[in-house]
Design a protein around this motif. Structure first.
Motif, PDB file in Angstrom:
ATOM      1  N   PHE A 349     -10.640  16.004 -47.147  1.00 11.45           N
ATOM      2  CA  PHE A 349     -11.442  16.601 -46.077  1.00 11.45           C
ATOM      3  C   PHE A 349     -11.145  15.879 -44.748  1.00 11.45           C
ATOM      4  N   LYS A 350     -11.183  14.558 -44.805  1.00 12.05           N
ATOM      5  CA  LYS A 350     -10.933  13.767 -43.583  1.00 12.05           C
ATOM      6  C   LYS A 350      -9.515  13.989 -43.077  1.00 12.05           C
ATOM      7  N   THR A 354      -8.558  15.366 -39.399  1.00 18.76           N
ATOM      8  CA  THR A 354      -7.841  14.398 -38.572  1.00 18.76           C
ATOM      9  C   THR A 354      -6.497  14.966 -38.128  1.00 18.76           C
ATOM     10  N   ARG A 355      -5.794  15.644 -39.039  1.00 20.49           N
ATOM     11  CA  ARG A 355      -4.511  16.260 -38.660  1.00 20.49           C
ATOM     12  C   ARG A 355      -4.699  17.340 -37.604  1.00 20.49           C
ATOM     13  N   TRP A 356      -5.733  18.155 -37.773  1.00 21.92           N
ATOM     14  CA  TRP A 356      -5.940  19.233 -36.795  1.00 21.92           C
ATOM     15  C   TRP A 356      -6.367  18.670 -35.435  1.00 21.92           C
ATOM     16  N   ASP A 357      -7.099  17.567 -35.456  1.00 20.35           N
ATOM     17  CA  ASP A 357      -7.441  16.935 -34.173  1.00 20.35           C
ATOM     18  C   ASP A 357      -6.161  16.522 -33.455  1.00 20.35           C
ATOM     19  N   LYS A 358      -5.261  15.879 -34.193  1.00 27.05           N
ATOM     20  CA  LYS A 358      -4.019  15.371 -33.608  1.00 27.05           C
ATOM     21  C   LYS A 358      -3.156  16.522 -33.068  1.00 27.05           C
ATOM     22  N   ASN A 359      -3.214  17.620 -33.781  1.00 27.14           N
ATOM     23  CA  ASN A 359      -2.391  18.776 -33.391  1.00 27.14           C
ATOM     24  C   ASN A 359      -2.657  19.209 -31.950  1.00 27.14           C
ATOM     25  N   PHE A 360      -3.899  19.072 -31.518  1.00 23.79           N
ATOM     26  CA  PHE A 360      -4.255  19.541 -30.172  1.00 23.79           C
ATOM     27  C   PHE A 360      -4.512  18.377 -29.196  1.00 23.79           C
ATOM     28  N   ALA A 361      -4.089  17.179 -29.583  1.00 25.22           N
ATOM     29  CA  ALA A 361      -4.392  16.015 -28.738  1.00 25.22           C
ATOM     30  C   ALA A 361      -3.734  16.119 -27.367  1.00 25.22           C
ATOM     31  N   GLU A 362      -2.544  16.694 -27.302  1.00 21.81           N
ATOM     32  CA  GLU A 362      -1.840  16.777 -26.014  1.00 21.81           C
ATOM     33  C   GLU A 362      -1.999  18.148 -25.358  1.00 21.81           C
ATOM     34  N   LEU A 522     -18.365  12.675 -26.330  1.00 16.63           N
ATOM     35  CA  LEU A 522     -18.427  13.458 -27.571  1.00 16.63           C
ATOM     36  C   LEU A 522     -17.558  14.710 -27.486  1.00 16.63           C
ATOM     37  N   VAL A 523     -17.343  15.198 -26.282  1.00 19.75           N
ATOM     38  CA  VAL A 523     -16.509  16.393 -26.124  1.00 19.75           C
ATOM     39  C   VAL A 523     -15.041  15.997 -25.992  1.00 19.75           C
ATOM     40  N   TYR A 524     -14.766  15.145 -25.000  1.00 21.60           N
ATOM     41  CA  TYR A 524     -13.363  14.889 -24.630  1.00 21.60           C
ATOM     42  C   TYR A 524     -12.784  13.592 -25.193  1.00 21.60           C
ATOM     43  N   GLY A 525     -13.637  12.712 -25.683  1.00 17.42           N
ATOM     44  CA  GLY A 525     -13.152  11.391 -26.096  1.00 17.42           C
ATOM     45  C   GLY A 525     -12.102  11.436 -27.193  1.00 17.42           C
ATOM     46  N   LYS A 526     -11.177  10.508 -27.124  1.00 17.08           N
ATOM     47  CA  LYS A 526     -10.134  10.384 -28.147  1.00 17.08           C
ATOM     48  C   LYS A 526     -10.786  10.123 -29.504  1.00 17.08           C
ATOM     49  N   TYR A 527     -10.226  10.705 -30.545  1.00 14.41           N
ATOM     50  CA  TYR A 527     -10.774  10.574 -31.902  1.00 14.41           C
ATOM     51  C   TYR A 527      -9.876   9.657 -32.727  1.00 14.41           C
ATOM     52  N   THR A 528     -10.466   8.635 -33.346  1.00  7.70           N
ATOM     53  CA  THR A 528      -9.688   7.773 -34.244  1.00  7.70           C
ATOM     54  C   THR A 528     -10.435   7.608 -35.556  1.00  7.70           C
ATOM     55  N   LEU A 529      -9.785   7.989 -36.643  1.00 13.46           N
ATOM     56  CA  LEU A 529     -10.378   7.837 -37.975  1.00 13.46           C
ATOM     57  C   LEU A 529     -10.316   6.369 -38.382  1.00 13.46           C
ATOM     58  N   ILE A 530     -11.397   5.840 -38.943  1.00 17.69           N
ATOM     59  CA  ILE A 530     -11.323   4.479 -39.494  1.00 17.69           C
ATOM     60  C   ILE A 530     -11.742   4.501 -40.966  1.00 17.69           C
ATOM     61  N   ASP A 531     -11.418   3.436 -41.683  1.00 22.97           N
ATOM     62  CA  ASP A 531     -11.738   3.330 -43.112  1.00 22.97           C
ATOM     63  C   ASP A 531     -11.276   4.588 -43.855  1.00 22.97           C
ATOM     64  N   LYS A 532     -10.029   4.920 -43.609  1.00 24.51           N
ATOM     65  CA  LYS A 532      -9.418   6.187 -44.033  1.00 24.51           C
ATOM     66  C   LYS A 532      -9.533   6.487 -45.529  1.00 24.51           C
ATOM     67  N   ASN A 536     -16.291   7.878 -49.917  1.00 22.73           N
ATOM     68  CA  ASN A 536     -17.718   8.189 -49.757  1.00 22.73           C
ATOM     69  C   ASN A 536     -18.127   8.448 -48.319  1.00 22.73           C
ATOM     70  N   THR A 537     -17.498   7.725 -47.414  1.00 21.38           N
ATOM     71  CA  THR A 537     -17.955   7.825 -46.031  1.00 21.38           C
ATOM     72  C   THR A 537     -16.836   8.306 -45.112  1.00 21.38           C
ATOM     73  N   TYR A 538     -17.250   8.973 -44.049  1.00 23.33           N
ATOM     74  CA  TYR A 538     -16.340   9.482 -43.023  1.00 23.33           C
ATOM     75  C   TYR A 538     -16.751   8.759 -41.737  1.00 23.33           C
ATOM     76  N   ALA A 539     -15.849   7.956 -41.176  1.00 20.89           N
ATOM     77  CA  ALA A 539     -16.183   7.182 -39.975  1.00 20.89           C
ATOM     78  C   ALA A 539     -15.101   7.356 -38.924  1.00 20.89           C
ATOM     79  N   TYR A 540     -15.499   7.534 -37.673  1.00 22.49           N
ATOM     80  CA  TYR A 540     -14.507   7.686 -36.600  1.00 22.49           C
ATOM     81  C   TYR A 540     -15.073   7.226 -35.266  1.00 22.49           C
ATOM     82  N   ILE A 541     -14.121   6.877 -34.397  1.00 23.05           N
ATOM     83  CA  ILE A 541     -14.485   6.422 -33.051  1.00 23.05           C
ATOM     84  C   ILE A 541     -14.168   7.549 -32.080  1.00 23.05           C
TER      85      ILE A 541
END
Ligand code: GLC
Ligand code: CA
Length: 599
Positions: A349-350, A354-362, A522-532, A536-541
């Protein structure tokens, strides 16, 4: 002579003064927004757009609110609930099809694109509703069903009269004398065959969906122009955009060659995205979309590269695409939405999001959703609908949706944590998809029990049961017999009760829409997955201009730990679904928390 020059000079001075005043008031407005929104300077955010900052609320009108007791929701029902919709803090409403339709596929079979379905009301009701939304500064997006019409549309009625009828070319035909048409699969046909024989003209017509949804022929310029002028009709009325139904299907793989032997129903790979799809969407942009400030969302089961091609700014096509990869997790390869007994893994799921977020990062812009009219209820499918965890897990999922770098599409009733109705018998279903698949399984001698059990989790009708407004009969949806049963949990689970409860899912959703509005990170900030690798948990910055937010989500019914490099005791809690938060990274069942990290 002198006199005329003088007047022109005077007019010019006055015009200059007016424009100077306007500029001034624009800047003051903007400054106000900036200071009230957050310390983040908005002018440091490139490429801001209203539709990126919007939370979209999807209304399925048939199940929203019935005002005349016929058991079917209507436009007057939406108008009656405008203040409720406004109270959610959403910005855009997307309405499922409201156009004339015999409802073979609940409005996705349109018989007149410029008229209102009679069960839903009249054009006057539409105008009143639209004005109500405008008065409340809510934008309205309609559903554009451009791949197919109803067989009851005038175009098709004409087209089947004779092979030389002027409307013949609005659809795709295969003449009987050319032999059996090459295999193409249909989603809603009981035999799965996308070619339907039409006896009057001794030919077959193409229908990717039901035989009452013939596919339109986009090769025909006249058809395309009809579509464009219809779109303009709605835009000129003040509509703010379109969600475009299965837009990748509009171009067909002419001349319908035989498919290779390896074909096993995987239409997406072989012919789902026709060669001219981008050409048509670019033409639509030139002819219509570029002339209005509107938002466009294409529904398309496509891969990441093709999705990017639809939305990369320089290609001048669409604003956003939504894909099916996330919501397809957890089904068995047998198809027909049979649920995989091993379920789905949180790491998968993560990985998808995460891949789709990266797809539109630029370039382009992402979307996110868990529920819609084609999906079961999100709390049943991705959370936990038991009495103990339903509310808390639904708030956790809402937190996920509203903290991604993507425009969230939030489905009616999810703000209440509505859950699957889980029908026991096929007779309770109204959806052509479930009914026809059931027929197919039966005809093949397949496992009907497995099918029915799976559809308690996966069937579309789970997401289509009427909204539960209060604890009166039928959850206050209708005084008549609802077209689809109301979930019996309405006595406890309803909007009225939740409105009064400070800790309800409804009030949690309101707090989250307000937080997202106030916080551009929350709208525009860069997304970084942590504790990949955490199952059990989904965490991101989320990070913007030096501001760092940390989102922690526990997807399990047990306590879970999240590993981070941050000192959580120094973090500030912006919102969460529990009163307290343990700074050692231990999360309670389905706990969700949004933290601001100190620098
Ligand atoms: C889209 C719609 C779905 C409909 C189908 C055919 O996937 O969301 O509800 O059945 O297209 O129009
Ligand atoms: Ca009604």
């Amino acid at each position: 002579m002198f006199h005329r020059k003088f007047i022109i000079l005077l007019i010019t001075i006055v015009l200059l003064m007016i424009s100077a005043c306007q500029n001034l008031s624009n800047t003051t407005n903007k400054t106000n927004v900036n200071t009230t929104q957050s310390q983040t300077a908005s002018n440091e955010i490139p490429n801001r757009k209203w539709w990126k900052e919007a939370v979209v609320y999807q209304i399925y009108p048939r199940s929203f609110k019935d005002t005349n007791g016929d058991g079917v929701g209507d436009l007057k029902g939406i108008t009656e609930k405008l203040d409720y919709i406004k109270s959610l803090g959403i910005d855009v409403v997307w309405l499922n099809p409201i156009f004339s339709s015999p409802n073979d596929d609940m409005g996705y079979d349109i018989s007149d694109y410029q008229n209102i379905m009679k069960e839903f009301g009249t054009m006057e009701d539409f105008d009143v509703m639209l004005k109500g939304f405008k008065d409340r500064k809510i934008k309205v997006v309609l559903d554009l069903v451009a791949n197919h019409s109803s067989d009851e549309h005038k175009w098709f009625q004409e087209a089947k009269k004779s092979r030389d009828n002027p409307y013949r070319n609005y659809y795709h035909w295969w003449n009987e004398e050319d032999g059996k048409p090459p295999k193409r699969v249909s989603f809603f046909d009981p035999e799965g065959d996308a070619w339907q024989y039409e006896p009057n003209t001794k030919s077959y017509y193409l229908h990717y969906f039901s035989d009452k949804q013939p596919d339109l022929n986009w090769e025909n310029l006249k058809l395309r122009q009809e579509m464009y002028s219809m779109m303009k009709f709605w835009f000129d009325k003040g509509v703010d955009g379109f969600r475009m139904d299965v837009i990748h299907f509009i171009s067909k793989d002419l001349p319908f060659k035989e498919l290779p032997a390896e074909f096993n129903g995987d239409f997406g790979k072989y012919y789902g995205s026709g060669p001219k799809r981008h050409e048509y969407v670019q033409e639509m942009y030139r002819e219509v979309l570029s002339k209005y400030d509107v938002m466009t969302l294409g529904e398309a089961g496509v891969g990441m590269q093709d999705a990017l091609d639809y939305v990369a700014e320089e290609r001048k096509e669409l604003n956003m695409i939504y894909h099916y990869e996330g919501v397809s997790l957890g089904y068995s390869p047998k198809g027909k939405k049979i649920v995989d007994p091993n379920g789905w893994k949180l790491t998968d799921f993560k990985d998808v999001y995460t891949r789709w977020d990266k797809n539109f990062a630029e370039k382009g812009w992402n979307t996110v959703y868990l529920g819609n009219h084609d999906q079961p209820r999100m709390v049943t499918r991705w959370g936990n609908d038991s009495d103990e965890f339903r509310e808390v897990s639904s708030k956790m999922l809402t937190t996920f949706l509203l903290t991604q770098r993507a425009t969230p599409y939030y489905y009616q009733g999810d703000e209440l944590g509505m859950s699957n109705i889980k029908f026991d018998k096929i007779e309770d279903y109204k959806d052509i998809e479930t009914i026809n698949w059931y027929k197919q399984v039966k005809a093949e001698g397949g496992d009907l029990r497995e099918f029915l059990d799976s559809h308690k989790i996966s069937a579309r009708d789970n997401g289509r049961t009427p909204i539960q407004w209060d604890n009166t009969a039928n959850g206050g949806f209708s005084t008549g017999t609802p077209w689809l049963k109301v979930n019996s949990n309405y006595e406890k689970l309803n909007a009225n009760a939740q409105d009064k409860d400070e800790n309800s899912p409804l009030n949690y959703f309101r707090k989250l829409t307000a937080l997202r509005k106030a916080e551009p990170t929350l709208v525009y900030g860069k997304y970084t997955l942590i504790d990949k690798d955490n199952e059990n948990t989904y965490a991101y910055i989320r990070e913007l201009n030096g501001k760092k937010l940390l989102i922690l989500l526990n997807f399990k019914a047990t306590e879970s730990f999240v590993k981070t490099e941050f000192d959580l005791s120094k973090a500030r809690v912006l919102l969460g679904n529990y009163k307290d938060f343990s700074t050692d990274g231990k999360l309670k069942p389905y706990q969700a928390v949004i933290l601001e990290l100190s620098n």
